[in-house]
Design a protein around this motif. Structure first.
Motif, PDB file in Angstrom:
ATOM      1  N   GLY A 580       5.731  14.961   7.632  1.00 10.17           N
ATOM      2  CA  GLY A 580       4.390  15.651   7.638  1.00 10.17           C
ATOM      3  C   GLY A 580       3.765  15.153   8.896  1.00 10.17           C
ATOM      4  N   VAL A 581       4.284  14.599   9.875  1.00  9.88           N
ATOM      5  CA  VAL A 581       3.705  14.053  11.153  1.00  9.88           C
ATOM      6  C   VAL A 581       4.203  15.275  12.249  1.00  9.88           C
ATOM      7  CG1 VAL A 581       3.343  12.380  13.135  1.00  9.88           C
ATOM      8  CG2 VAL A 581       3.724  11.641  10.699  1.00  9.88           C
ATOM      9  N   LEU A 582       3.083  15.785  13.186  1.00  9.86           N
ATOM     10  CA  LEU A 582       3.502  16.743  14.170  1.00  9.86           C
ATOM     11  C   LEU A 582       3.798  15.969  15.480  1.00  9.86           C
ATOM     12  CD1 LEU A 582       0.304  19.046  13.754  1.00  9.86           C
ATOM     13  CD2 LEU A 582       2.646  19.396  12.838  1.00  9.86           C
ATOM     14  N   PHE A 583       4.675  16.552  16.331  1.00  9.01           N
ATOM     15  CA  PHE A 583       5.042  16.005  17.406  1.00  9.01           C
ATOM     16  C   PHE A 583       4.798  16.982  18.426  1.00  9.01           C
ATOM     17  CE2 PHE A 583       6.981  13.528  14.592  1.00  9.01           C
ATOM     18  CZ  PHE A 583       7.526  12.128  15.197  1.00  9.01           C
ATOM     19  N   GLY A 584       4.128  16.374  19.662  1.00  7.60           N
ATOM     20  CA  GLY A 584       3.797  17.245  20.989  1.00  7.60           C
ATOM     21  C   GLY A 584       5.025  17.446  21.488  1.00  7.60           C
ATOM     22  N   GLU A 585       4.964  18.338  22.416  1.00  7.25           N
ATOM     23  CA  GLU A 585       6.184  18.747  23.471  1.00  7.25           C
ATOM     24  C   GLU A 585       6.696  17.330  24.293  1.00  7.25           C
ATOM     25  OE1 GLU A 585       5.455  22.042  25.764  1.00  7.25           O
ATOM     26  OE2 GLU A 585       5.679  23.622  24.166  1.00  7.25           O
ATOM     27  N   ILE A 586       7.907  17.134  24.480  1.00  9.22           N
ATOM     28  CA  ILE A 586       8.345  16.276  25.089  1.00  9.22           C
ATOM     29  C   ILE A 586       8.968  16.875  26.327  1.00  9.22           C
ATOM     30  CG2 ILE A 586      10.685  16.265  23.949  1.00  9.22           C
ATOM     31  CD1 ILE A 586      10.834  13.041  24.621  1.00  9.22           C
ATOM     32  N   GLY A 587       8.259  16.797  27.338  1.00  5.16           N
ATOM     33  CA  GLY A 587       8.472  17.541  28.711  1.00  5.16           C
ATOM     34  C   GLY A 587       9.843  17.359  29.421  1.00  5.16           C
ATOM     35  N   GLY A 588      10.342  18.336  30.060  1.00  2.00           N
ATOM     36  CA  GLY A 588      11.760  17.798  30.829  1.00  2.00           C
ATOM     37  C   GLY A 588      11.821  16.929  31.626  1.00  2.00           C
ATOM     38  N   ALA A 589      10.512  16.668  32.256  1.00  2.00           N
ATOM     39  CA  ALA A 589      10.573  15.276  33.080  1.00  2.00           C
ATOM     40  C   ALA A 589      10.677  14.076  32.353  1.00  2.00           C
ATOM     41  CB  ALA A 589       9.257  15.221  34.066  1.00  2.00           C
ATOM     42  N   ILE A 590      10.044  14.001  31.320  1.00  2.00           N
ATOM     43  CA  ILE A 590       9.873  12.752  30.219  1.00  2.00           C
ATOM     44  C   ILE A 590      11.125  12.678  29.756  1.00  2.00           C
ATOM     45  CG2 ILE A 590       9.054  11.958  28.319  1.00  2.00           C
ATOM     46  CD1 ILE A 590       6.371  13.030  28.944  1.00  2.00           C
ATOM     47  N   GLY A 591      12.022  13.978  29.208  1.00  2.00           N
ATOM     48  CA  GLY A 591      13.239  13.954  28.726  1.00  2.00           C
ATOM     49  C   GLY A 591      14.294  13.549  29.604  1.00  2.00           C
TER      50      GLY A 591
END
Length: 598
Positions: A580-591
């Motif tokens: 039930g929790v939303l997750f923002g995008e995990i950008g390429g740099a962070i990945g």
């Protein structure tokens, strides 16, 4: 002080099997043995020796027994009445009498000391009585064991004898009145399933006693009182070591106090000898437990005898045993005698055994096997002038006709743990062995500690280098498994916020769907990652977000590793907290940062 123990030796005309000191005179020793029945020319005898000279033994009296009877196989010295000392012995009757079903194996003898002037010329040994204590009429049986309880002034002693080579093993008990003079009275017998390897008797009260005996693998106790004799109770059993089939076996046992026994254990397959101090059970349903143990020197593969002496015994069986030292002697199959000291500690209702430590090994004491050991009693001197002559004597005899007496020096000892108070009683003093016990060497302990510290340091440095922490010293990382060299992952620390805590806090203030995203406005942390933000999702401000269930498996993996890396989540929390929790995008740099860290 020198480590030399004064030694005296004498060679008699017959093989010796037993010995015992006069409990009232450490200068008088009784030895016995013989060649048995037959025409071998070697007599069966009982001899009195004067041991008052620490470097010379003198024969003072001797009784030659019938050449048609067996040799003297067991011996114990009872009380003294006036100038007469009572001696109990085991001697089988002639073969002719045994065949007729009459074996008067139990002998009572008297040693008469006419006066001080006659100590070396007028001593006489004579037989007083003979009887049969065993009930079964087995022609091969003989009286192998004989023990008396410790003598206390004005208290009767209890004696015990046990069979050898019997088809129906027995233990017989008898009373020894304190009046002395050869008096004794049969107390009854016990049928036992296996023959006793050794036995001992201890007085536990004014009219109560306890018998302890062992076979090869078990120890039994028997309560003896005016009401009768209890059935034997097994209190200890030797079990084989894990993975082994052969068991160790008992050779000897002796009472230390009514609460403790000391036993000699021959390890299986001739792998040495152990000394075990056992705490006897205080309650009926309990078993004895090992309280202390020690090993004999490696050269001793089997033990052949045991003797023990309490240097500060209680004055009566009703008194509690206080602080004292025991001297322990164990004879080995290499004709050596290993000497130990053992401390008995007493505080309030707690009694302990401590410091079972060797202080001397007497090598090659006899040219043949040692068959008997006995300590003299020790009475503290009444005057300080005789303090330099303090010693306890240890006698040993062998089949090779030899008797040897060692005089072990003693010294006065003050218990420092008992503080002397003004106006109160002085500190208690007692006597201990003057030779230093050989406990574990401080150098050995320091060496072991050094090895442990170095090993721990090596393991610690290996761990640090595997995780690229600090300056490399060993240069060991290239040689370590890949699984060892991954970066450390933070785990939640008490007091720090986990993702579960952050979600719970946000739920308290908001009812709308929550989002976990990176806060790109704030400065990255030490790992180069922007800090996490947990709160209400605003698509216009924060961009798109996806529920946990709708995330791609690769994105789920990256988010879990991101949260693990910063210590916000561990596997044990489970993924259910993300439902039930939303997750923002995990950008390429962070990945990429997360991936490189893995």
């Amino acid at each position: 002080m020198t480590n030399q123990i004064p030694t005296a030796k004498i060679t008699l005309t017959y093989p010796l099997y037993s010995c015992a000191f006069d409990p009232t005179d450490p200068g008088s020793l009784i030895v016995a043995g013989g060649g048995g029945p037959g025409r071998n020319g070697i007599g069966n005898k009982i001899t009195v020796l004067d041991t008052s000279n620490s470097v010379e033994l003198t024969q003072t009296a001797e009784l030659e027994l019938s050449p048609n009877e067996d040799n003297v196989t067991s011996l114990a010295v009872g009380p003294r009445k006036d100038k007469n000392l009572t001696v109990f012995a085991g001697v089988n009757s002639s073969e002719e009498k045994i065949k007729k079903g009459k074996n008067e194996h139990f002998r009572v003898l008297g040693v008469d000391y006419p006066g001080k002037a006659a100590k070396t010329s007028g001593v006489r040994v004579s037989e007083i009585a003979r009887n049969a204590l065993f009930l079964h009429k087995d022609a091969s049986t003989y009286q192998r064991l004989l023990r008396l309880s410790h003598p206390y002034e004005n208290f009767a002693q209890l004696g015990a004898v046990a069979t050898g080579f019997a088809k129906e093993p027995e233990i017989a008990l008898f009373d020894v009145p304190c009046a002395g003079g050869g008096r004794w009275k049969s107390r009854g017998t016990l049928d036992i399933p296996k023959e006793a390897m050794d036995l001992d008797v201890c007085q536990t009260g004014p009219d109560t006693y306890q018998l302890a005996y062992c076979d090869d693998h078990e120890i039994f106790t028997v309560e003896v009182s005016k009401e009768g004799i209890s059935e034997p109770k097994c209190v200890y059993t030797i079990t084989p070591d894990e993975g082994a089939t052969a068991k160790a076996s008992f050779k000897s046992l002796r009472y230390l106090t009514p609460g403790f026994l000391i036993t000699v254990v021959n390890n299986p397959n001739f792998r040495g000898v152990s000394l075990h101090g056992l705490r006897l059970p205080a309650k009926p349903h309990e078993n004895a437990r090992i309280a202390i143990k020690a090993q004999l020197p490696k050269g001793v593969s089997r033990a052949t005898g045991l003797a023990v002496r309490n240097l500060s015994p209680a004055s009566s069986p009703t008194d509690k045993q206080g602080e004292t030292q025991f001297v322990v002697a164990v004879a080995g199959n290499d004709s050596s005698i290993s000497l130990f000291t053992l401390e008995h500690k007493s505080a309030a209702t707690v009694d302990l055994l401590a410091n079972l430590a060797p202080f001397q090994v007497l090598k090659g004491v006899h040219p043949s096997n040692i068959t008997g050991l006995s300590f003299s009693t020790f009475t503290p001197p009444k005057s300080a002038s005789k303090a330099s002559e303090l010693s306890v004597k240890l006698a040993s005899v062998a089949v090779g006709f030899t008797t040897v007496v060692h005089s072990i020096p003693l010294k006065k000892h003050v218990d420092k743990s008992i503080q002397e108070r003004k106006g109160g009683p002085p500190r208690q003093s007692r006597y201990v062995v003057a030779l230093k016990s050989k406990g574990e060497s401080p150098a050995t302990i320091l060496t072991l500690l050094t090895i442990v510290v170095l090993l721990l340091a090596f393991i610690g440095q290996t761990f640090l280098e595997s995780k690229d922490i600090g300056t490399p010293v060993l240069g060991i990382k290239p040689y370590l498994p890949v699984s060892w060299t991954g970066q450390l992952r933070k785990v939640p620390i008490p007091g720090e916020k986990t993702i579960k805590d952050l979600l719970s806090d946000a739920n308290v203030h908001h009812s709308q769907p929550l989002v976990i995203r990176h806060d790109d406005i704030k400065e990255p942390d030490s790992e180069g990652l922007p800090p996490l933000h947990v709160g209400i999702h605003d698509a216009e401000t924060h961009g798109p977000a996806t529920s946990w269930e709708d995330l791609d498996p690769k994105e789920q993996h990256l988010w879990k590793e991101r949260l693990k890396k910063t210590g916000h989540w561990v596997e044990s929390m489970g993924e259910s907290i993300f439902q039930g929790v939303l997750f923002g995008e995990i950008g390429g740099a962070i990945g990429n940062i997360v991936g490189e860290a893995l």
